[in-house]
Design a protein around this motif. Structure first.
Motif, PDB file in Angstrom:
ATOM      1  N   ALA A   1       0.833  -1.204   0.000  1.00  0.00           N
ATOM      2  CA  ALA A   1       0.000   0.000   0.000  1.00  0.00           C
ATOM      3  C   ALA A   1       0.870   1.258   0.000  1.00  0.00           C
ATOM      4  CB  ALA A   1      -0.902  -0.007   1.227  1.00  0.00           C
ATOM      5  N   VAL A   2       0.287   2.379  -0.384  1.00  0.00           N
ATOM      6  CA  VAL A   2       1.002   3.655  -0.402  1.00  0.00           C
ATOM      7  C   VAL A   2       0.394   4.588   0.648  1.00  0.00           C
ATOM      8  CG1 VAL A   2       1.626   5.672  -1.790  1.00  0.00           C
ATOM      9  CG2 VAL A   2       1.488   3.414  -2.856  1.00  0.00           C
ATOM     10  N   VAL A   3       1.228   5.070   1.545  1.00  0.00           N
ATOM     11  CA  VAL A   3       0.758   6.054   2.529  1.00  0.00           C
ATOM     12  C   VAL A   3       0.626   7.386   1.805  1.00  0.00           C
ATOM     13  CG1 VAL A   3       1.317   7.267   4.666  1.00  0.00           C
ATOM     14  CG2 VAL A   3       1.920   4.853   4.413  1.00  0.00           C
ATOM     15  N   LYS A   4      -0.544   7.995   1.917  1.00  0.00           N
ATOM     16  CA  LYS A   4      -0.816   9.208   1.127  1.00  0.00           C
ATOM     17  C   LYS A   4      -0.328  10.453   1.853  1.00  0.00           C
ATOM     18  CE  LYS A   4      -3.511   6.793  -1.780  1.00  0.00           C
ATOM     19  NZ  LYS A   4      -3.373   6.745  -3.221  1.00  0.00           N
ATOM     20  N   ARG A   5       0.938  10.493   2.130  1.00  0.00           N
ATOM     21  CA  ARG A   5       1.490  11.651   2.833  1.00  0.00           C
ATOM     22  C   ARG A   5       2.955  11.774   2.441  1.00  0.00           C
ATOM     23  NH1 ARG A   5      -0.707  13.559   7.726  1.00  0.00           N
ATOM     24  NH2 ARG A   5       0.535  15.244   8.592  1.00  0.00           N
ATOM     25  N   ALA A   6       3.420  13.015   2.236  1.00  0.00           N
ATOM     26  CA  ALA A   6       4.816  13.211   1.832  1.00  0.00           C
ATOM     27  C   ALA A   6       5.581  13.959   2.909  1.00  0.00           C
ATOM     28  CB  ALA A   6       4.876  13.988   0.527  1.00  0.00           C
ATOM     29  N   LEU A   7       6.858  13.686   2.962  1.00  0.00           N
ATOM     30  CA  LEU A   7       7.754  14.388   3.882  1.00  0.00           C
ATOM     31  C   LEU A   7       8.721  15.211   3.055  1.00  0.00           C
ATOM     32  CD1 LEU A   7       9.204  14.856   6.649  1.00  0.00           C
ATOM     33  CD2 LEU A   7      10.478  12.758   6.199  1.00  0.00           C
ATOM     34  N   VAL A   8       8.843  16.493   3.374  1.00  0.00           N
ATOM     35  CA  VAL A   8       9.818  17.350   2.696  1.00  0.00           C
ATOM     36  C   VAL A   8      10.852  17.768   3.741  1.00  0.00           C
ATOM     37  CG1 VAL A   8      10.187  19.529   1.498  1.00  0.00           C
ATOM     38  CG2 VAL A   8       8.134  18.171   1.012  1.00  0.00           C
ATOM     39  N   ILE A   9      12.112  17.442   3.471  1.00  0.00           N
ATOM     40  CA  ILE A   9      13.165  17.770   4.432  1.00  0.00           C
ATOM     41  C   ILE A   9      13.855  19.045   3.963  1.00  0.00           C
ATOM     42  CG2 ILE A   9      15.220  16.945   5.633  1.00  0.00           C
ATOM     43  CD1 ILE A   9      14.292  14.080   4.970  1.00  0.00           C
ATOM     44  N   GLY A  10      13.630  20.125   4.666  1.00  0.00           N
ATOM     45  CA  GLY A  10      14.187  21.415   4.289  1.00  0.00           C
ATOM     46  C   GLY A  10      13.063  22.388   3.974  1.00  0.00           C
TER      47      GLY A  10
ATOM     48  N   ILE B   1      13.211  27.697  -0.174  1.00  0.00           N
ATOM     49  CA  ILE B   1      12.313  27.899  -1.308  1.00  0.00           C
ATOM     50  C   ILE B   1      12.032  26.573  -2.021  1.00  0.00           C
ATOM     51  CG2 ILE B   1      14.249  28.677  -2.784  1.00  0.00           C
ATOM     52  CD1 ILE B   1      10.530  29.659  -3.079  1.00  0.00           C
ATOM     53  N   ALA B   2      13.050  25.680  -2.103  1.00  0.00           N
ATOM     54  CA  ALA B   2      12.848  24.397  -2.785  1.00  0.00           C
ATOM     55  C   ALA B   2      11.806  23.562  -2.044  1.00  0.00           C
ATOM     56  CB  ALA B   2      14.170  23.637  -2.876  1.00  0.00           C
ATOM     57  N   GLY B   3      12.005  23.401  -0.773  1.00  0.00           N
ATOM     58  CA  GLY B   3      11.091  22.582   0.021  1.00  0.00           C
ATOM     59  C   GLY B   3       9.689  23.173   0.058  1.00  0.00           C
TER      60      GLY B   3
ATOM     61  N   VAL C   1       9.996  19.513   7.351  1.00  0.00           N
ATOM     62  CA  VAL C   1      10.867  19.505   8.525  1.00  0.00           C
ATOM     63  C   VAL C   1      12.035  20.454   8.258  1.00  0.00           C
ATOM     64  CG1 VAL C   1      12.409  18.117   9.951  1.00  0.00           C
ATOM     65  CG2 VAL C   1      10.220  17.179   9.233  1.00  0.00           C
ATOM     66  N   GLU C   2      12.144  21.467   9.082  1.00  0.00           N
ATOM     67  CA  GLU C   2      13.178  22.498   8.913  1.00  0.00           C
ATOM     68  C   GLU C   2      14.012  22.547  10.191  1.00  0.00           C
ATOM     69  OE1 GLU C   2      14.454  24.734   6.675  1.00  0.00           O
ATOM     70  OE2 GLU C   2      15.683  25.421   8.349  1.00  0.00           O
ATOM     71  N   LYS C   3      15.330  22.533  10.033  1.00  0.00           N
ATOM     72  CA  LYS C   3      16.149  22.438  11.247  1.00  0.00           C
ATOM     73  C   LYS C   3      16.313  23.773  11.972  1.00  0.00           C
ATOM     74  CE  LYS C   3      20.551  22.888   8.909  1.00  0.00           C
ATOM     75  NZ  LYS C   3      21.758  22.287   8.453  1.00  0.00           N
ATOM     76  N   THR C   4      16.181  24.891  11.257  1.00  0.00           N
ATOM     77  CA  THR C   4      16.338  26.188  11.926  1.00  0.00           C
ATOM     78  C   THR C   4      14.986  26.618  12.523  1.00  0.00           C
ATOM     79  OG1 THR C   4      15.791  27.562  10.009  1.00  0.00           O
ATOM     80  CG2 THR C   4      18.065  26.811  10.162  1.00  0.00           C
ATOM     81  N   PRO C   5      14.977  27.696  13.316  1.00  0.00           N
ATOM     82  CA  PRO C   5      13.720  28.081  13.973  1.00  0.00           C
ATOM     83  C   PRO C   5      12.635  28.577  13.025  1.00  0.00           C
ATOM     84  CG  PRO C   5      15.602  29.024  15.131  1.00  0.00           C
ATOM     85  CD  PRO C   5      16.122  28.456  13.860  1.00  0.00           C
ATOM     86  N   SER C   6      12.996  28.908  11.773  1.00  0.00           N
ATOM     87  CA  SER C   6      11.985  29.417  10.836  1.00  0.00           C
ATOM     88  C   SER C   6      12.161  28.792   9.461  1.00  0.00           C
ATOM     89  CB  SER C   6      12.123  30.941  10.693  1.00  0.00           C
ATOM     90  OG  SER C   6      11.327  31.401   9.608  1.00  0.00           O
ATOM     91  N   ILE C   7      11.048  28.714   8.714  1.00  0.00           N
ATOM     92  CA  ILE C   7      11.178  28.343   7.309  1.00  0.00           C
ATOM     93  C   ILE C   7      11.685  29.573   6.545  1.00  0.00           C
ATOM     94  CG2 ILE C   7       9.452  26.502   7.320  1.00  0.00           C
ATOM     95  CD1 ILE C   7       7.439  28.593   6.220  1.00  0.00           C
ATOM     96  N   GLY C   8      12.060  29.372   5.310  1.00  0.00           N
ATOM     97  CA  GLY C   8      12.538  30.501   4.497  1.00  0.00           C
ATOM     98  C   GLY C   8      13.880  30.227   3.830  1.00  0.00           C
TER      99      GLY C   8
ATOM    100  N   ALA D   1       6.267   9.141   0.380  1.00  0.00           N
ATOM    101  CA  ALA D   1       7.402   9.656  -0.381  1.00  0.00           C
ATOM    102  C   ALA D   1       8.175  10.655   0.469  1.00  0.00           C
ATOM    103  CB  ALA D   1       6.921  10.341  -1.652  1.00  0.00           C
ATOM    104  N   ILE D   2       9.468  10.796   0.173  1.00  0.00           N
ATOM    105  CA  ILE D   2      10.307  11.746   0.898  1.00  0.00           C
ATOM    106  C   ILE D   2      11.027  12.634  -0.121  1.00  0.00           C
ATOM    107  CG2 ILE D   2      12.295  12.012   2.453  1.00  0.00           C
ATOM    108  CD1 ILE D   2      11.537   9.363   3.734  1.00  0.00           C
ATOM    109  N   VAL D   3      10.996  13.933   0.124  1.00  0.00           N
ATOM    110  CA  VAL D   3      11.703  14.867  -0.763  1.00  0.00           C
ATOM    111  C   VAL D   3      12.855  15.500   0.017  1.00  0.00           C
ATOM    112  CG1 VAL D   3      11.518  16.896  -2.234  1.00  0.00           C
ATOM    113  CG2 VAL D   3       9.539  15.379  -1.950  1.00  0.00           C
ATOM    114  N   LEU D   4      14.036  15.438  -0.570  1.00  0.00           N
ATOM    115  CA  LEU D   4      15.188  16.083   0.042  1.00  0.00           C
ATOM    116  C   LEU D   4      15.321  17.482  -0.536  1.00  0.00           C
ATOM    117  CD1 LEU D   4      17.489  12.992  -0.195  1.00  0.00           C
ATOM    118  CD2 LEU D   4      16.811  14.111   1.932  1.00  0.00           C
ATOM    119  N   ALA D   5      15.313  18.470   0.334  1.00  0.00           N
ATOM    120  CA  ALA D   5      15.456  19.858  -0.110  1.00  0.00           C
ATOM    121  C   ALA D   5      16.342  20.562   0.911  1.00  0.00           C
ATOM    122  CB  ALA D   5      14.079  20.518  -0.214  1.00  0.00           C
ATOM    123  N   THR D   6      17.526  20.009   1.101  1.00  0.00           N
ATOM    124  CA  THR D   6      18.355  20.438   2.226  1.00  0.00           C
ATOM    125  C   THR D   6      19.257  21.613   1.891  1.00  0.00           C
ATOM    126  OG1 THR D   6      19.842  18.650   1.621  1.00  0.00           O
ATOM    127  CG2 THR D   6      18.346  18.245   3.445  1.00  0.00           C
ATOM    128  N   GLY D   7      19.303  22.011   0.609  1.00  0.00           N
ATOM    129  CA  GLY D   7      19.974  23.258   0.275  1.00  0.00           C
ATOM    130  C   GLY D   7      21.481  23.266   0.407  1.00  0.00           C
TER     131      GLY D   7
END
Lengths: 326, 660
Positions: free
Chosen positions: B138-147, B150-152, B169-176, B326-332
């Motif tokens: 089965a496919v879990v209908k949810r994606a994870l974006v790491i970063g 702007i890409a993430g 999921v963003e490692k710093t205190p803010s997205i951007g 699915a997982i998307v890497l957008a770690t910059g």
């Protein structure tokens, strides 16, 4: 160690008489005074043959694999170094811990009869232990030999007097006295050779092999139900006998299979009738593991995952992958 | 006896120019079991597939070997073709005589001999192939974006807009991300924050997007369609629910010695801080290393002044476990460290700065409110030198061999911004090449030169020294051959960019490949640029390679499309090449269980027949639904009890024997 022998016999007698264990694994007298063999004792009458002296090098831990498959309890007498092997077997789930009564016994280092003979002694009739010396009785009179001079090679890499696993212990801890010894010295020498020289060394060394399988059969880390080399279904079966190059492969594959589980008990080299330095292959792996993952002693405990069977994102990447990286 | 058909592809001249394909077909005919062998111009063409299907029927073939390109290209094509002719698709083997042979050899004799050897190996293997059948997962209908740069953000927005749930999921205190630090953007010179913040707000308010800031990926397990990630939400020490973002805590905080990460260390920030005005969430974090309360136990001022009672010193890191399809890497990226580039005197001269520092200096929200001043004396510079390719296109050990791609354009941007605001400042750019291949890019660069009079000098800067209150830039002028010593009040270094430091750790965690520079590798450099070779892992933005904002956004959208293609499926066909345990030879040591990355192996006590006697033994068992066929267990198993369907020990050994 004569005193210890007495204590072992008494302990074995008590355990068997009280029915606390079904059998006892220890050493029994061989044909010659220096070729004591592993022995099973399942009644008190047999215990006269039980022996413990400077010629009880055999590591008894492996015999527990077969014994603990039975629904019974076995007592085993283990020297400090042997307990590491047992612990590794417990970790590998090859021995059922609750079915074993482990009795730790002290050891002052086992003696290599060939080293005694090499001291120019002929007609040896018997040897008695006398502190740091051995009194060798020969057909031509008695002689004193320093024990440190005639220890088995494996005892030069003694792990100390502590037991990795035990339920009870007998006697006071003893120290194995010998000159300073670097168990990786020869490995380092081999590492410094060119690949061609190293290949030539191993070709020469392994060409002595007669495939008697003694190394494999004695090895406590070689604990498979059925060895790959004995399995007719395995694509390797028979290959190692085909020609000398593949025969060499037997030892390389064996070293890989025990990598991370080898406690460096030294039994493989001790029992090799051709005197092949099989310990060098194992020690190369141990040295590499120590360098890559930090010092690791197989069998030191029965719980932690071995470095080669665990994975951490911080693991080093040996070889080319790390070259030139910041 | 098997009836094996061998089909040797020319691949036009790709193979046939280097390999004597007719000889390959001819020489395998004599191998026992080979019932048919032929060569054909393009096996992947309809004609080639028909040839195979006809041969399967005419000769009653039971196995097929195709000597062609990499199985990554056409294995699926040939399996389908064989299946249509009534064969189980897993009875087809590919001998790669293109990438592994014709493309790497020049000598036709040598290449032909090798192609024959590879064909023999595949024939030896295919004899032992067994029919295999795929299962379903089965496919879990949810994606994870790491970063959360702007890409993430773009990837997450596109997925969310299509109706699927996304977590960022963003490692710093803010997205951007890095874009939030930029002043203006090329080639239009519009304000970076003005175009980014609407996207940040949109992501933050989107019903399908959950944002975890100040959070990191702790662990990832599972496989395509069924990943499970553990997210560590680091303790903010401030309640996100209660905080109103008034900022009084930061104002009153007595510890103001920490360097602001957002302002590239050009100003200090308090221990409790919101990184920048438009931060999302607009909730501060306490940097515990610099907080007096955490370090000495005394203080607690922020808790006293907070009108909302939002300060929570006792907060602890929280672990969130979530399943994803699915997982998307957008770690910059981050700029490289200048420590190895002593000749530029970056560490000792405050007026030698990096381009990212320059962005903060010219930004109205930056440490100088946008006034361009020297960090040494606060005076306005009269002349500025920009240096290109600092650490980029550098073949020495200290730099990066690649072109960082964005520097030529931002140099032109910076030069123009300076000239626009302060026409009296002299601006000179030193460069190796000016690379402007993008829509409206060259026009942008020419404006800098022609309209704004920025002086471009082709030549590398060798050294920067201090001379009284100004700097001397020692460079060569390639056009005239002269050695120049140019006085400057400020020097801006266009430092190379490199992947974010945690890319390597994530790659290991996700078994996603990275290249020698730690950029994530794509599944195919031309045809699958946003997919990682690991199924279900996708790439967005600079983590895959240097990119500017327009390219990043385009690629982020492409990654989202790939994710949507996956999430829109209810079931995936599983790979039937899974591990299997031989109970007779299993010793129960469970080395396999320890190395299995998918948790597919368990153990059970079983009665095993040993030479007629029943013996109770611990036996490893493979859960075929979880097994991904990586083969780690087969290598770890000392007794050879673990085997992989489709790649069995016997098959591999047969291949080796056929070659040697």
């Amino acid at each position: 160690m004569q005193k210890i022998e007495q204590l072992i016999k008494e302990k074995a007698r008590d355990l068997l008489a009280a029915g606390q264990v079904t059998s006892v694994i220890a050493w029994q007298k061989g044909e010659m005074f220096y070729d004591n063999a592993p022995g099973y004792f399942d009644n008190t009458e047999e215990l006269d043959a039980l022996v413990y002296n400077a010629f009880c090098a055999a590591n008894l831990s492996k015999y527990l694999i077969a014994n603990t498959k039975k629904d019974e309890k076995t007592a085993v007498f283990l020297k400090p170094c042997d307990t590491y092997s047992l612990n590794q077997l417990i970790k590998d789930r090859r021995v059922q811990r609750e079915q074993v009564l482990v009795i730790g016994i002290p050891c002052a280092g086992m003696v290599d009869i060939n080293k005694v003979k090499a001291q120019g002694l002929k007609g040896i009739i018997g040897i008695t232990e006398d502190g740091d010396n051995l009194t060798v009785e020969t057909a031509y009179g008695t002689k004193q030999v320093a024990r440190a001079e005639v220890l088995l090679n494996k005892c030069l890499a003694c792990k100390g007097s502590a037991y990795a696993v035990s339920d009870e212990t007998i006697g006071e801890p003893m120290a194995v006295k010998h000159a300073p010894y670097d168990r990786f010295a020869v490995v380092k020498e081999l590492e410094s050779l060119s690949p061609q020289e190293r290949f030539a060394f191993w070709q020469e060394e392994l060409s002595k092999c007669i495939r008697c399988n003694a190394c494999r059969d004695i090895c406590p880390a070689c604990s498979c139900e059925q060895c790959l080399f004995d399995n007719p279904e395995s694509p390797l079966a028979g290959k190692a006998n085909n020609n000398s190059a593949e025969e060499q492969l037997f030892h390389i594959i064996r070293a890989y299979h025990v990598a991370g589980r080898c406690t460096d008990c030294g039994e493989c080299s001790r029992v090799c009738p051709q005197g092949i330095r099989l310990d060098l292959l194992n020690r190369k792996f141990i040295k590499d593991i120590n360098e890559f993952y930090g010092d690791y002693q197989a069998g030191a405990d029965a719980d932690t995952n071995a470095p080669l069977l665990s994975f951490d994102v911080d693991d080093v990447e040996p070889g080319a992958a790390t070259k030139g990286r910041e | 006896m098997q009836k094996i058909g061998v089909f040797v592809c020319w691949c036009g001249s790709n193979i046939a120019a280097t390999v004597d394909v007719a000889r390959v077909a001819e020489s395998v005919k004599s191998i026992p079991g080979v019932a048919f062998a032929a060569d054909y111009r393009y096996m992947c063409s309809e004609g080639g597939q028909e040839l195979m299907q006809k041969a399967i029927k005419d000769y009653g073939l039971s196995r097929v070997v195709v000597c062609s390109c990499s199985p990554r290209m056409h294995e699926a094509t040939f399996r389908k073709a064989a299946q249509a002719a009534g064969l189980n698709p897993y009875l087809v083997e590919i001998a790669n005589i293109r990438e592994h042979c014709s493309w790497v050899h020049k000598d036709k004799e040598v290449a032909t001999a090798k192609a024959i050897a590879l064909a023999k190996a595949a024939i030896a293997k295919v004899k032992l192939n067994t029919p295999l059948v795929s299962g379903e997962s089965a496919v879990v209908k949810r994606a994870l974006v790491i970063g959360g740069g702007i890409a993430g953000l773009q990837t997450a927005l596109d997925i969310a807009e299509a109706g699927y749930k996304v977590d960022i999921v963003e490692k710093t205190p803010s997205i951007g991300g890095k874009m939030s630090q930029l002043d203006k953007t090329f080639p239009t010179l519009d304000c970076s924050a003005c175009i980014l913040t609407p996207k940040m707000v949109e992501a933050a308010t989107h019903e399908n997007i959950t944002i975890y800031t100040y959070s990191e990926i702790e662990k990832v397990s599972g496989y395509v369609g069924q990943f499970e990630a553990v997210i560590r939400k680091k303790a903010r020490s401030v309640s996100v629910d209660r905080c109103s973002g008034c900022g009084i805590c930061s104002e009153k905080c007595p510890s103001k010695k920490a360097k602001s990460e957002f302002d590239q260390g050009l100003r200090n920030r308090s221990a409790i801080y919101i990184p920048f005005a438009q931060a999302i969430p607009n909730v501060p974090v306490i940097d515990r290393e610099n907080c007096l309360k955490f370090q000495t136990g005394k203080c607690g001022i922020c808790a006293k002044v907070c009108p909302a009672g939002a300060i929570e010193y006792e907060q602890e890191d929280e672990l969130v476990t979530q399943k994803y399809g699915a997982i998307v890497l957008a770690t910059g990226f981050e700029p490289i460290d200048m420590a190895k580039f002593g000749e530029f005197n970056y560490e000792y001269c405050p007026d030698v700065i990096t381009s990212l520092e320059f962005e903060r200096l010219t930004n109205a929200a930056g440490p100088t409110q946008g006034h361009l001043v020297r960090l040494s004396d606060g005076k306005k510079p009269k002349s500025i030198v920009f240096v290109s390719c600092v650490g980029s296109r550098d073949t020495t050990e200290r730099g990066k061999t690649y072109c960082s791609k964005i520097c030529c354009m931002y140099n032109a941007k910076h030069a123009m911004l300076v000239k626009e605001k302060y026409p009296d400042i002299d601006v000179q750019v030193f460069y190796i090449d000016v690379r402007t291949p993008g829509k409206s890019f060259d026009e942008f660069y020419r404006r800098a030169v022609e309209e704004y009079g920025v002086q471009y000098t082709k030549g590398m800067v060798g050294k920067i020294t201090e001379e009284g209150d100004h700097l001397l830039v020692h460079a060569s002028d390639v056009a005239s051959g002269a050695q120049l010593s140019v006085p400057a009040d400020m020097v801006v270094l266009a430092t190379a960019i490199k992947p974010a430091a945690d890319a390597r750790k994530l790659a290991t965690m996700l078994t996603a490949s990275i290249d020698t520079n730690d950029f994530f590798t794509e599944a195919h450099p031309k045809l699958r640029p946003v997919e990682s070779p690991t199924a279900g892992i996708f790439l967005s933005g600079v983590c895959q390679g240097p990119k500017d904002i327009p390219e990043t956004v385009a690629q982020a959208g492409a990654a989202a499309v790939k994710v949507l293609g996956l999430l829109s499926k209810d079931k995936l066909l599983t790979n039937p090449c899974v591990a299997t345990c031989n109970e007779q030879t299993c010793s129960g040591c469970l080395a396999c269980e320890k190395v299995c990355p998918y948790g597919a192996i368990s153990a059970e006590y079983k009665l095993v027949n040993v030479k007629g006697l029943k013996e109770r033994r611990l036996i490893a068992q493979v859960n075929e639904a979880l097994c991904q066929g990586c083969g780690a267990c087969t290598v770890a198993c000392p007794s050879g009890a673990m085997d992989l369907k489709g790649f069995s020990n016997k098959q591999i050994m047969a291949e080796v024997d056929a070659i040697c």
